[in-house]
Design an enzyme around this catalytic site. Structure first.
Site, PDB file in Angstrom:
ATOM      1  N   ARG A 167       4.473 -16.367  20.612  1.00 42.75           N
ATOM      2  CA  ARG A 167       5.512 -17.260  20.283  1.00 42.75           C
ATOM      3  C   ARG A 167       6.441 -17.159  21.585  1.00 42.75           C
ATOM      4  O   ARG A 167       7.351 -16.598  21.474  1.00 42.75           O
ATOM      5  CB  ARG A 167       6.464 -16.967  19.107  1.00 42.75           C
ATOM      6  CG  ARG A 167       5.416 -16.770  17.989  1.00 42.75           C
ATOM      7  CD  ARG A 167       4.887 -18.147  17.446  1.00 42.75           C
ATOM      8  NE  ARG A 167       3.930 -18.166  16.191  1.00 42.75           N
ATOM      9  CZ  ARG A 167       2.744 -17.781  16.537  1.00 42.75           C
ATOM     10  NH1 ARG A 167       2.043 -17.728  17.318  1.00 42.75           N
ATOM     11  NH2 ARG A 167       1.971 -17.924  15.057  1.00 42.75           N
ATOM     12  N   ASP A 258      -3.506 -14.788  10.328  1.00 42.18           N
ATOM     13  CA  ASP A 258      -2.704 -13.842   9.499  1.00 42.18           C
ATOM     14  C   ASP A 258      -3.865 -13.433   8.415  1.00 42.18           C
ATOM     15  O   ASP A 258      -4.111 -12.403   8.324  1.00 42.18           O
ATOM     16  CB  ASP A 258      -1.618 -14.061   9.048  1.00 42.18           C
ATOM     17  CG  ASP A 258      -0.462 -14.720  10.131  1.00 42.18           C
ATOM     18  OD1 ASP A 258      -0.787 -14.230  11.156  1.00 42.18           O
ATOM     19  OD2 ASP A 258       0.444 -15.175   9.771  1.00 42.18           O
TER      20      ASP A 258
END
Ligand code: ADP
Length: 310
Positions: A167, A258
């Site tokens: 990120r 995830d």
């Protein structure tokens, strides 16, 4: 009983439902993975390693961890800090946008809570997971201690698992990220990168290039996620390409990776082959992206997984 520790940050999620309504929930990459692992493999002790505050939202977050049957022995309460938070809205074209309040979150202090005694306990684990987001969240001054801890765990035989989950906005610059990722890849036994995560950092544009880039590290198990296109694994020099059945009704891809990670690791800890672990993980990710939000309702998830035979 097998056990796995997920270190990182869980945030308060505020989702805009309409002009006047916000839906409040909890999410964060390592937490999402822990939830989907535990829902799929109840027999594996699954712990979240993080720091919250002493406020009411922190208490609710802790209760949520417990309601997902996660072990909270390593969830600490900071004296003065509170959890990070984000706001998410989706426009009329389905484009999502986020606003974050996390630069002073309690989770940034997690390493301070890990006393030598607790590290000794962690070193009894089977797996220790952290992501690129976990690395970005850990304060700069605590990084050296973090890497000492990870090395101690590895030396004790704990499998170190790393998902780069890049990120950009969490990092000062790419040099800083690359320096931290180099340490992570150097110590990882298992890594689960998405192709997109590594494109900006290393100029790798496809699965082969990612595998090639990671050659220089001694990583036992590499699992490269490439959206609906494929998953490619490399284990003990054996390359395998796994077919993913694309989901037609994609509603929200938040936490696909995830869910994949959690279920993949749970399957591997339960003795599944890489092939079966990928298929189960893909099934979980496929189920998650057909619902809004990072954490889908338990019954919907379990129904989807029940159709998947190991
Ligand atoms: P990330 O969420 O980390 O960016 P990916 O986009 O590669 O990761 O997605 C993670 C996993 O989710 C994939 O490996 C795949 O199993 C599943 N997945 C993603 N998109 C789709 C899709 N359109 N159809 C079916 N499965 C998907």
């Amino acid at each position: 009983m097998k056990n796995i520790y997920f270190l990182g940050e869980c945030m308060v999620e505020l989702r805009a439902m309409s002009e006047a309504t916000l839906h409040q929930s909890f999410a964060g990459d390592v937490y999402n993975s822990a939830v989907y692992l535990k829902r799929s493999f109840a027999q594996i002790s699954t712990s979240v390693v993080t720091a919250l505050g002493q406020d009411n939202l922190s208490k609710k977050m802790l209760e949520r961890f417990e309601s997902e049957q996660l072990d909270t022995q390593f969830v600490f309460a900071h004296d003065t800090k509170v959890p990070g938070m984000y706001y998410i809205e989706t426009d009329e074209h389905g484009e999502r946008s986020f606003i974050y309040w996390r630069s002073d979150a309690a989770a940034k202090k997690i390493v301070d809570f890990l006393t030598p005694d607790l590290v000794e306990q962690l070193s009894q684990g089977d797996m220790f997971f952290f992501s690129g987001i976990s690395l970005a969240v850990i304060e700069e001054g605590a990084r050296e201690r973090f890497w000492q801890i990870v090395t101690q765990l590895k030396n004790a035989g704990v499998k170190i698992v790393f998902d780069p989950n890049y990120r950009a906005r969490l990092w000062k610059n790419t040099e800083e990220t690359k320096a931290q990722y180099h340490l992570a890849f150097s110590v990882a036994d298992i890594t689960l990168p998405g192709v997109e995560d590594l494109t900006t950092l290393y100029n790798v544009h496809n699965v082969d290039a990612v595998i090639e880039y990671l050659q220089k590290y001694k990583i036992e198990e590499i699992v490269v996620k490439n959206g609906p296109a494929s998953v490619v694994t490399k284990h003990d020099n054996t390359l395998q390409s796994h077919t993913i059945i694309p989901v037609k009704n994609v509603v929200d891809t938040t936490s696909a990776g995830d869910a994949f990670n959690g279920v993949y690791l749970g399957a591997r800890l339960s003795g599944c082959t890489i092939e079966n672990a990928v298929q189960l993980a893909a099934k979980a990710a496929g189920a998650v992206i057909q619902q809004p939000g990072a954490i889908v309702p338990k019954d919907i998830f379990q129904l989807a997984m029940a159709e998947a035979a190991i």
